[in-house]
Design an enzyme around this catalytic site. Sequence first.
Site, PDB file in Angstrom:
ATOM      1  CE  LYS A 234       6.559  -3.728   0.041  1.00  0.00           C
ATOM      2  NZ  LYS A 234       6.182  -2.644  -0.894  1.00  0.00           N
ATOM      3  CB  THR A 267       3.650   4.666   7.042  1.00  0.00           C
ATOM      4  OG1 THR A 267       2.244   4.463   7.241  1.00  0.00           O
ATOM      5  CG2 THR A 267       4.354   4.713   8.370  1.00  0.00           C
ATOM      6  N   GLY A 269       3.162   5.640   1.167  1.00  0.00           N
ATOM      7  CA  GLY A 269       4.179   5.678   0.111  1.00  0.00           C
ATOM      8  C   GLY A 269       5.506   5.049   0.491  1.00  0.00           C
ATOM      9  CB  THR A 270       6.755   3.141   3.458  1.00  0.00           C
ATOM     10  OG1 THR A 270       5.525   2.430   3.551  1.00  0.00           O
ATOM     11  CG2 THR A 270       6.835   4.184   4.535  1.00  0.00           C
ATOM     12  N   GLY A 271       6.224   1.928   0.570  1.00  0.00           N
ATOM     13  CA  GLY A 271       6.523   0.812  -0.343  1.00  0.00           C
ATOM     14  C   GLY A 271       7.102   1.310  -1.661  1.00  0.00           C
ATOM     15  CB  CYS A 272       6.047   4.049  -3.967  1.00  0.00           C
ATOM     16  SG  CYS A 272       4.312   3.623  -4.061  1.00  0.00           S
TER      17      CYS A 272
HETATM   18  N1  ATP Z   1       6.449   2.547  10.938  1.00  0.00           N
HETATM   19  C1  ATP Z   1       7.493   2.094  10.250  1.00  0.00           C
HETATM   20  N2  ATP Z   1       8.749   2.276  10.726  1.00  0.00           N
HETATM   21  C2  ATP Z   1       9.825   1.842  10.031  1.00  0.00           C
HETATM   22  N3  ATP Z   1       9.739   1.234   8.849  1.00  0.00           N
HETATM   23  C3  ATP Z   1       8.510   1.015   8.318  1.00  0.00           C
HETATM   24  C4  ATP Z   1       7.329   1.443   8.973  1.00  0.00           C
HETATM   25  N4  ATP Z   1       6.251   1.094   8.201  1.00  0.00           N
HETATM   26  C5  ATP Z   1       6.761   0.515   7.106  1.00  0.00           C
HETATM   27  N5  ATP Z   1       8.105   0.422   7.178  1.00  0.00           N
HETATM   28  C6  ATP Z   1       9.026  -0.132   6.178  1.00  0.00           C
HETATM   29  O1  ATP Z   1       8.722   0.506   4.950  1.00  0.00           O
HETATM   30  C7  ATP Z   1       8.883  -0.371   3.865  1.00  0.00           C
HETATM   31  C8  ATP Z   1       7.570  -0.471   3.100  1.00  0.00           C
HETATM   32  O2  ATP Z   1       6.760  -1.423   3.736  1.00  0.00           O
HETATM   33  P1  ATP Z   1       5.201  -1.505   3.712  1.00  0.00           P
HETATM   34  O3  ATP Z   1       4.858  -2.874   4.195  1.00  0.00           O
HETATM   35  O4  ATP Z   1       4.621  -0.373   4.449  1.00  0.00           O
HETATM   36  O5  ATP Z   1       4.928  -1.336   2.141  1.00  0.00           O
HETATM   37  P2  ATP Z   1       3.629  -0.938   1.379  1.00  0.00           P
HETATM   38  O6  ATP Z   1       2.420  -1.423   2.095  1.00  0.00           O
HETATM   39  O7  ATP Z   1       3.822  -1.369  -0.001  1.00  0.00           O
HETATM   40  O8  ATP Z   1       3.650   0.671   1.461  1.00  0.00           O
HETATM   41  P3  ATP Z   1       2.697   1.714   0.692  1.00  0.00           P
HETATM   42  O9  ATP Z   1       1.609   0.931   0.079  1.00  0.00           O
HETATM   43  O10 ATP Z   1       2.246   2.676   1.756  1.00  0.00           O
HETATM   44  O11 ATP Z   1       3.555   2.394  -0.293  1.00  0.00           O
HETATM   45  C9  ATP Z   1       9.321  -1.705   4.495  1.00  0.00           C
HETATM   46  O12 ATP Z   1      10.738  -1.760   4.484  1.00  0.00           O
HETATM   47  C10 ATP Z   1       8.800  -1.616   5.917  1.00  0.00           C
HETATM   48  O13 ATP Z   1       9.527  -2.419   6.801  1.00  0.00           O
HETATM   49  C1  HMH Z   2      -0.470   5.826  -7.572  1.00  0.00           C
HETATM   50  C2  HMH Z   2      -0.165   4.972  -6.406  1.00  0.00           C
HETATM   51  N1  HMH Z   2       0.783   4.017  -6.535  1.00  0.00           N
HETATM   52  C3  HMH Z   2       1.078   3.220  -5.490  1.00  0.00           C
HETATM   53  C4  HMH Z   2       0.434   3.361  -4.270  1.00  0.00           C
HETATM   54  C5  HMH Z   2       0.753   2.429  -3.128  1.00  0.00           C
HETATM   55  O1  HMH Z   2       1.180   3.082  -2.043  1.00  0.00           O
HETATM   56  C6  HMH Z   2      -0.544   4.368  -4.174  1.00  0.00           C
HETATM   57  N2  HMH Z   2      -1.226   4.580  -3.013  1.00  0.00           N
HETATM   58  N3  HMH Z   2      -0.825   5.152  -5.247  1.00  0.00           N
HETATM   59 MG    MG Z   3       2.948  -1.102  -1.636  1.00  0.00          MG
END
Ligand code: ATP
Ligand code: HMH
Ligand code: MG
Length: 555
Positions: A234, A267, A269-272
């Site tokens: 990502k 943004t 929690g986008t990854g989860c």
């Molecule tokens: N500003 C944004 N606009 C559109 N898509 C985004 C944006 N930021 C993140 N994404 C998308 O969200 C998804 C999660 O990516 P990201 O790299 O932020 O994960 P992450 O760091 O694990 O997130 P988190 O730790 O906040 O849960 C990916 O598909 C990424 O492309």
């Molecule tokens: C509990 C928990 N899981 C995953 C993430 C990653 O976004 C977070 N910030 N907190």
């Molecule tokens: Mg993540």
Amino acid sequence: MAYAQVLSSPYAYASFNRVMPQGFRRSKGLSYFSVNSIINQDKQIHICMEMQRENGSGIKVPHVLTVAGSDSGAGAGIQADIKACAARGVYCSTVVTAVTAQNTVGVQGVDIVPEDFVAKQLKSVLADMQVDVVKTGMLPSIGIVKVLHQSLKEFPVRGLVVDPVMVSTSGDVLAGPSVLTVFREQLLPVADIVTPNLKEASALLGGLKLETISDMHAAAKLLHDMGPRNVLVKGGDLPDSLDAIDIFFDGENIFELRSSRIKTRNTHGTGCSLASCIAAELAKGSSMLQAVKAAKRYIEAALGYSRDIVIGNGPQGPFDHLLRLKRNIHNSSRQKGFDPSDLFLYAVTDSRMNKKWGHSIADAVKAAIEGGATIVQLREKDIETRDFLEAAKSCLKICRSHGVPLLINDRVDVALACDADGVHVGQSDMPAHIARTLLGPEKIIGVSCKTPEQAEQAWFDGADYIGCGGVYPTNTKENNVTVGLDGLKTVCLASKLPVVAIGGIGLSNAHAVMEINVPQLKGVAVVSALFDRQCVSTETRKLHSVLIEATSIVK
Ligand SMILES: Nc1ncnc2c1ncn2[C@@H]1O[C@H](COP(=O)(O)OP(=O)(O)OP(=O)(O)O)[C@@H](O)[C@H]1O
Ligand SMILES: Cc1ncc(CO)c(N)n1
Ligand SMILES: [Mg+2]
């Protein structure tokens, strides 16, 4: 309670099954019932099977189990997973691996759940519920990863989505480097997809630098060598990128998945949420690439919708998974539920009349409200959908600023798209119970009814009011049967819902209509008497006076 009574009570059985996962039935759960000493486990299983048979086979719903940490701020972790699955129409059960004290500023504390209790939760869910896909988030200890690996061997599932959560965006460590080895050795080889962000991919690859898209391509391939069937690297944190670019590799083909980068602080929690959405789509039966694409579109849409919402004071806020919060915050001057007295002077628009007098829909609505209309319905039969939507949006602004509800005739899609206050449907339009399902419990639904039976059905279907008519002959509706004042009275007396009279009503006869003097009749709905006129506000004002006078005499 006697044993036979327990057997004959579906509620008791439903609760019984809900509180007692298989393993617990004999020892713990039985204390919920006074029959605990009589029922043994075999009988319970037999009874459950009998009940299932009686109720038909039942409907299997797609089911994701998330194994992750709790985020007290509810933007990420377990809470994000539940919301993302709910948004995608998938059931989500939860095994909590850690409890974090967390908000939009950062992580203030982490309490890891003992691994034997993680194992217990896993068994509770996997042994009893039909899980399709397991999604993992924060796995904060080697023991927890091992316990998960063991449980999946014992209770295999259709899919495993691994989001290798290590560091929160605020920079706080959620799973230390010690888990990397067991991650690589046990989890990645059984994963259907692994979804690291840039930092996590780098950590899994022993600190490899990842700064460009071609670095991400290389990382996806190297991670694939560790055993997962698919890899998604990502790029949310990719510096200086205009798009949000993720790299997907299925072992053969590599895809650059792009979406626009939404300018927002929300943004967290986008990854989860992305990983949960992938799991949800897989649970529904999508292929991996389709699931990943759908998940990416979902995140883009949810971030776009949430770009301006403000939750917390820190640098990274949560977003709105269900795309609903803003409605209540901003536009809703109509916080209250449906008020039957709003039916008093009900204005129904007509595009032909507006055209004839050179009024725009919005101008006509504004004038009607200024003259005293208490509710407005847009009834636009020959207009393109896009124009209808634009007109509805401008009318909604006007209505909201005056606290007047706006309904849409027939077009549930338009009502949903502009977030109108409800719809009015005829007998051959969308059935009211389906409109209710689509619009939810808070929107207003009115139904045209000519008979007591139709009024009864409208009540049964969850409508809020009925429109009864045509009371008098009218040329706004062709071939419309006239029910007359007698028909109106009969329907009113039979109706459990408030009634608005419609059809050929104007200044000359509104008085006579209100004079039937039945409590269900709340007002009159008018088209021509307001809109087939040069000055809509003047006509509305006159009708308002007639109604006030009629109701004051009647009461
Ligand atoms: N500003 C944004 N606009 C559109 N898509 C985004 C944006 N930021 C993140 N994404 C998308 O969200 C998804 C999660 O990516 P990201 O790299 O932020 O994960 P992450 O760091 O694990 O997130 P988190 O730790 O906040 O849960 C990916 O598909 C990424 O492309
Ligand atoms: C509990 C928990 N899981 C995953 C993430 C990653 O976004 C977070 N910030 N907190
Ligand atoms: Mg993540």
